[in-house]
Design a protein around this motif. Structure first.
Motif, PDB file in Angstrom:
ATOM      1  N   LEU A 469       7.332  -0.734 -46.867  1.00  0.00           N
ATOM      2  CA  LEU A 469       8.676  -1.072 -46.223  1.00  0.00           C
ATOM      3  C   LEU A 469       8.365  -1.319 -44.857  1.00  0.00           C
ATOM      4  O   LEU A 469       8.858  -2.352 -44.200  1.00  0.00           O
ATOM      5  CB  LEU A 469       9.394   0.109 -46.104  1.00  0.00           C
ATOM      6  CG  LEU A 469      10.858   0.292 -45.532  1.00  0.00           C
ATOM      7  CD1 LEU A 469      11.533  -1.040 -46.051  1.00  0.00           C
ATOM      8  CD2 LEU A 469      11.626   1.410 -45.316  1.00  0.00           C
ATOM      9  N   LEU A 470       7.290  -0.547 -44.053  1.00  0.00           N
ATOM     10  CA  LEU A 470       7.117  -0.763 -42.624  1.00  0.00           C
ATOM     11  C   LEU A 470       6.260  -2.114 -42.189  1.00  0.00           C
ATOM     12  O   LEU A 470       5.667  -2.578 -43.299  1.00  0.00           O
ATOM     13  CB  LEU A 470       6.540   0.291 -42.095  1.00  0.00           C
ATOM     14  CG  LEU A 470       7.043   1.571 -42.010  1.00  0.00           C
ATOM     15  CD1 LEU A 470       6.272   2.831 -41.452  1.00  0.00           C
ATOM     16  CD2 LEU A 470       8.399   1.690 -41.192  1.00  0.00           C
ATOM     17  N   PRO A 471       6.603  -2.770 -41.090  1.00  0.00           N
ATOM     18  CA  PRO A 471       5.824  -3.968 -40.779  1.00  0.00           C
ATOM     19  C   PRO A 471       4.384  -3.647 -40.675  1.00  0.00           C
ATOM     20  O   PRO A 471       3.889  -2.584 -40.276  1.00  0.00           O
ATOM     21  CB  PRO A 471       6.556  -4.324 -39.353  1.00  0.00           C
ATOM     22  CG  PRO A 471       7.292  -3.174 -38.866  1.00  0.00           C
ATOM     23  CD  PRO A 471       7.662  -2.068 -39.930  1.00  0.00           C
ATOM     24  N   ASP A 472       3.690  -4.653 -40.698  1.00  0.00           N
ATOM     25  CA  ASP A 472       2.312  -4.542 -40.579  1.00  0.00           C
ATOM     26  C   ASP A 472       1.619  -4.090 -39.311  1.00  0.00           C
ATOM     27  O   ASP A 472       0.594  -3.469 -39.427  1.00  0.00           O
ATOM     28  CB  ASP A 472       1.578  -6.120 -41.056  1.00  0.00           C
ATOM     29  CG  ASP A 472       1.923  -6.277 -42.593  1.00  0.00           C
ATOM     30  OD1 ASP A 472       2.187  -5.634 -43.073  1.00  0.00           O
ATOM     31  OD2 ASP A 472       1.427  -7.640 -42.646  1.00  0.00           O
ATOM     32  N   TRP A 473       2.304  -4.601 -38.231  1.00  0.00           N
ATOM     33  CA  TRP A 473       1.548  -4.013 -36.809  1.00  0.00           C
ATOM     34  C   TRP A 473       1.788  -2.606 -36.727  1.00  0.00           C
ATOM     35  O   TRP A 473       1.176  -2.115 -35.811  1.00  0.00           O
ATOM     36  CB  TRP A 473       2.361  -4.771 -35.843  1.00  0.00           C
ATOM     37  CG  TRP A 473       4.004  -4.273 -35.587  1.00  0.00           C
ATOM     38  CD1 TRP A 473       4.967  -5.049 -36.236  1.00  0.00           C
ATOM     39  CD2 TRP A 473       4.595  -3.420 -35.116  1.00  0.00           C
ATOM     40  NE1 TRP A 473       6.171  -4.483 -36.005  1.00  0.00           N
ATOM     41  CE2 TRP A 473       6.097  -3.405 -35.218  1.00  0.00           C
ATOM     42  CE3 TRP A 473       3.949  -2.310 -34.167  1.00  0.00           C
ATOM     43  CZ2 TRP A 473       6.769  -2.774 -34.485  1.00  0.00           C
ATOM     44  CZ3 TRP A 473       4.885  -1.714 -33.472  1.00  0.00           C
ATOM     45  CH2 TRP A 473       6.212  -1.536 -33.815  1.00  0.00           C
ATOM     46  N   THR A 474       2.473  -1.611 -37.686  1.00  0.00           N
ATOM     47  CA  THR A 474       2.585  -0.397 -37.154  1.00  0.00           C
ATOM     48  C   THR A 474       1.657   0.311 -37.806  1.00  0.00           C
ATOM     49  O   THR A 474       1.085   1.618 -37.582  1.00  0.00           O
ATOM     50  CB  THR A 474       3.725   0.422 -38.008  1.00  0.00           C
ATOM     51  OG1 THR A 474       4.071  -0.081 -39.196  1.00  0.00           O
ATOM     52  CG2 THR A 474       5.059  -0.320 -37.029  1.00  0.00           C
ATOM     53  N   CYS A 475       0.598  -0.373 -38.766  1.00  0.00           N
ATOM     54  CA  CYS A 475      -0.455   0.258 -39.574  1.00  0.00           C
ATOM     55  C   CYS A 475      -1.592   0.839 -38.672  1.00  0.00           C
ATOM     56  O   CYS A 475      -2.025   1.989 -38.760  1.00  0.00           O
ATOM     57  CB  CYS A 475      -0.960  -0.840 -40.436  1.00  0.00           C
ATOM     58  SG  CYS A 475      -2.383  -0.077 -41.455  1.00  0.00           S
ATOM     59  N   ASN A 476      -1.936  -0.185 -37.779  1.00  0.00           N
ATOM     60  CA  ASN A 476      -3.191   0.520 -36.699  1.00  0.00           C
ATOM     61  C   ASN A 476      -2.483   1.455 -35.813  1.00  0.00           C
ATOM     62  O   ASN A 476      -3.393   2.331 -35.756  1.00  0.00           O
ATOM     63  CB  ASN A 476      -3.634  -0.861 -36.089  1.00  0.00           C
ATOM     64  CG  ASN A 476      -4.501  -1.826 -36.599  1.00  0.00           C
ATOM     65  OD1 ASN A 476      -4.750  -1.686 -37.726  1.00  0.00           O
ATOM     66  ND2 ASN A 476      -4.546  -2.953 -35.998  1.00  0.00           N
ATOM     67  N   ILE A 477      -1.242   1.470 -35.277  1.00  0.00           N
ATOM     68  CA  ILE A 477      -0.623   2.754 -34.800  1.00  0.00           C
ATOM     69  C   ILE A 477      -0.741   4.007 -35.516  1.00  0.00           C
ATOM     70  O   ILE A 477      -1.297   5.139 -34.923  1.00  0.00           O
ATOM     71  CB  ILE A 477       0.456   2.535 -34.311  1.00  0.00           C
ATOM     72  CG1 ILE A 477       0.325   1.085 -33.240  1.00  0.00           C
ATOM     73  CG2 ILE A 477       1.185   3.635 -33.347  1.00  0.00           C
ATOM     74  CD1 ILE A 477       1.949   0.697 -32.753  1.00  0.00           C
ATOM     75  N   LEU A 478      -0.336   3.819 -36.844  1.00  0.00           N
ATOM     76  CA  LEU A 478      -0.549   4.910 -37.784  1.00  0.00           C
ATOM     77  C   LEU A 478      -1.925   5.617 -37.875  1.00  0.00           C
ATOM     78  O   LEU A 478      -2.164   6.696 -38.237  1.00  0.00           O
ATOM     79  CB  LEU A 478       0.185   4.866 -38.849  1.00  0.00           C
ATOM     80  CG  LEU A 478       1.802   4.706 -38.939  1.00  0.00           C
ATOM     81  CD1 LEU A 478       2.388   4.083 -40.114  1.00  0.00           C
ATOM     82  CD2 LEU A 478       2.407   5.972 -38.425  1.00  0.00           C
ATOM     83  N   VAL A 479      -2.811   4.350 -38.195  1.00  0.00           N
ATOM     84  CA  VAL A 479      -4.284   4.817 -38.258  1.00  0.00           C
ATOM     85  C   VAL A 479      -4.879   5.712 -37.173  1.00  0.00           C
ATOM     86  O   VAL A 479      -5.305   6.692 -37.250  1.00  0.00           O
ATOM     87  CB  VAL A 479      -5.146   3.485 -38.666  1.00  0.00           C
ATOM     88  CG1 VAL A 479      -6.701   4.037 -38.384  1.00  0.00           C
ATOM     89  CG2 VAL A 479      -4.912   2.976 -39.849  1.00  0.00           C
TER      90      VAL A 479
END
Length: 526
Positions: A469-479
């Motif tokens: 669901l979430l956009p790709d750019w939030t992945c690195n922040i969550l990592v």
């Protein structure tokens, strides 16, 4: 005189009775010893018979497996003579999955069945929508973590006291501190590599436009693969990759390997994880240095326009922001060495080392090679990229073998030197170990069941939402958030805590956050 004679006879009779009794005692003891010896001989004969019957049963299973394999090959050849080329390829390339199914059916121990069953299950779930498959994987992570919550010390003592059994000596998992540090280093390497992928593409001006892009290099491997799949459309060939679901199978095997290491205690969990993380870190570091040193032209002349903005931003903030966005769909000139090959080969090395079954290992690596062939066919990588990625990871895995202590792996299915009684004792020990581990969630004294479920469910839910669901750019922040959370839980709460049971519980929560981070990262970048 008669009286005296009778008294003498009576005295002689009394004197002879003890000697007779001693003789009888010696005779009976000799008979018992002989009988015991006979019993021992019979017991040894029974054991020898059991040991000799075990190889016979194993050879019989192998013969049946070989016979089934021959029949399957003959049937496949007959079907391929009547079916179209795409159906022939589907049947042939599913033979590794069929082998895993037969292996799971013929293995005597559950610990040998789990990995082949994981491959078969993921192939079946691959035919379902991606959202449902990700949801099943997320639920498996949560259930496994809840099932392996460490019990409190009081609950463990009461359980052992009620069963009149001594406290079980559990093989240590290894130290979590090296794994945590290695994971932080790996996250740093991945973020740096993601940014450098953009740097290479942004500075290679010739490849940014289709009319100025240099021609791709000659790839003999791709030419052979295209010759084998001649007459098929690209959609049909890519459909084979969706049918196998090799990436999902490798992730399922990784989770199953952690289950086997955690429950059956054949390997130290943290040492195994440390070896895998260090292998991945070294491979990704060498990959970043390689594509920065020599830029290879992409096989797709329109690659840059499909991935990045043209012309590249001139404002430095915008330029950096483009590099921060996760390159989940790959880059353009980050070719040598393949990042996809480094990840999948590492997962295959972990699963193969846990399995210790040559037949399963051959099936698993065959699926990995088939996945690489489709990757080369689509033009995402050159053949040399995939080849070097596989060889490099296997060599690094061997070199880093010193990280793990010398512990026995899972019993090989071909090992026949144990009798049936020994195998039953080992299985009973494994069941007792599993029961002891699964009792942690019910006996957790620190939090209520609702709070415990919430703590374990939340990070996996966020990771699942990131994938679907979430956009790709939030992945690195969550990592970064997940890695920081793991470090805080372990360094700030687990290590300083003087209560061993509470420290073990906090460490287990940090371990679950790492599992969720792994689930999100691999699901995003694979």
């Amino acid at each position: 005189m008669d009286v005296v004679r009778r008294r003498g006879d009576a005295a002689n009779t009394n004197n002879e009775r003890p000697s007779d009794h001693k003789a009888e005692t010696v005779t009976s003891s000799l008979m018992e010893t002989t009988a015991a010896g006979d019993d021992d001989d019979n017991y040894n004969d029974d054991n020898e018979a059991k040991k000799s019957s075990t190889p016979q049963r194993t050879r019989s299973a192998k013969n049946w497996l070989f016979l089934i394999g021959v029949v399957a090959l003959i049937t496949t050849a007959i079907l391929c003579s009547f079916l179209s080329k795409i159906w022939c390829l589907r049947i042939i390339t599913l033979l590794p999955v069929t082998t895993c199914l037969l292996r799971a059916a013929t293995c005597h121990l559950w610990e040998h069945r789990l990995l082949p069953l994981a491959v078969v299950a993921t192939t079946v779930f691959a035919q379902l929508p991606q959202v449902l498959g990700s949801a099943v994987a997320a639920m498996c992570i949560v259930v496994f973590s809840l099932a392996t919550v460490p019990p409190s010390a009081a609950a463990a003592n009461s359980q052992n006291t009620s069963n009149n059994t001594p406290l079980r000596t559990v093989r240590p998992k290894g130290s979590a501190w090296p794994v945590l540090m290695a994971t932080l280093v790996l996250v740093t390497v991945l973020l740096t590599e993601n940014f450098m992928v953009w740097v290479v593409s942004a500075t290679f001006e010739a490849g940014q436009r289709s009319d100025t892009a240099p021609p791709p290099l000659q790839d003999n491997g791709r030419m052979v693969i295209r010759a084998l799949t001649s007459g098929l459309t690209k959609y049909e060939v890519v459909g084979l990759r969706r049918l196998w679901n090799v990436q999902g199978a490798l992730l399922a095997c990784l989770g199953t390997s952690f289950v086997l290491a955690e429950i059956f205690e054949r390997r130290q969990l943290y040492s195994l994880g440390l070896r895998g993380v260090l292998t991945m870190t070294a491979a990704r570091t060498l990959r970043t240095i390689s594509f920065l040193a020599t830029v290879l032209p992409s096989q797709n002349n329109y690659c840059y326009s499909q991935h990045y903005p043209y012309p590249p931003p001139t404002e430095w903030k915008e330029w950096i922001w483009v590099g921060i966005i996760p390159a989940s769909n790959g880059g353009c000139n980050d070719l040598i060495i393949s990042g996809h090959a480094t990840v999948t080969s590492t997962l295959a090395c972990i699963s193969a080392s846990i399995s210790n079954d040559p037949i399963f290992c051959v099936a698993l690596w065959t699926m990995v090679v088939l996945d690489y062939m489709v990757e080369i066919y689509e033009g995402f990588h050159y053949s040399v990229d995939m080849w070097l990625g596989l060889v490099l990871v296997c060599l690094l895995w061997r070199v880093l073998g010193f990280v793990e202590p010398s512990l026995p792996t899972l019993r090989s299915p071909s090992a026949v030197d144990k009798s049936k009684k020994d195998l039953e004792l080992d299985d009973a020990s494994n069941k007792e170990s599993t029961t002891a581990k699964f009792s942690g969630f019910a006996s957790n004294k620190f939090l209520s069941r609702k709070a415990t479920v919430t703590i374990y469910f939340s990070p996996t839910l966020v990771a699942f939402l990131q994938l679907v669901l979430l956009p790709d750019w939030t992945c690195n922040i969550l990592v970064v958030v997940y890695a920081a959370t793991t470090a805080i839980l372990y360094l700030g709460f687990a290590l300083p805590n003087k209560d061993p049971a509470k420290a073990a519980f906090i460490q287990h929560v940090a371990q679950h956050v790492l599992y969720s981070l792994l689930f999100m990262t691999l699901g995003m970048y694979l």
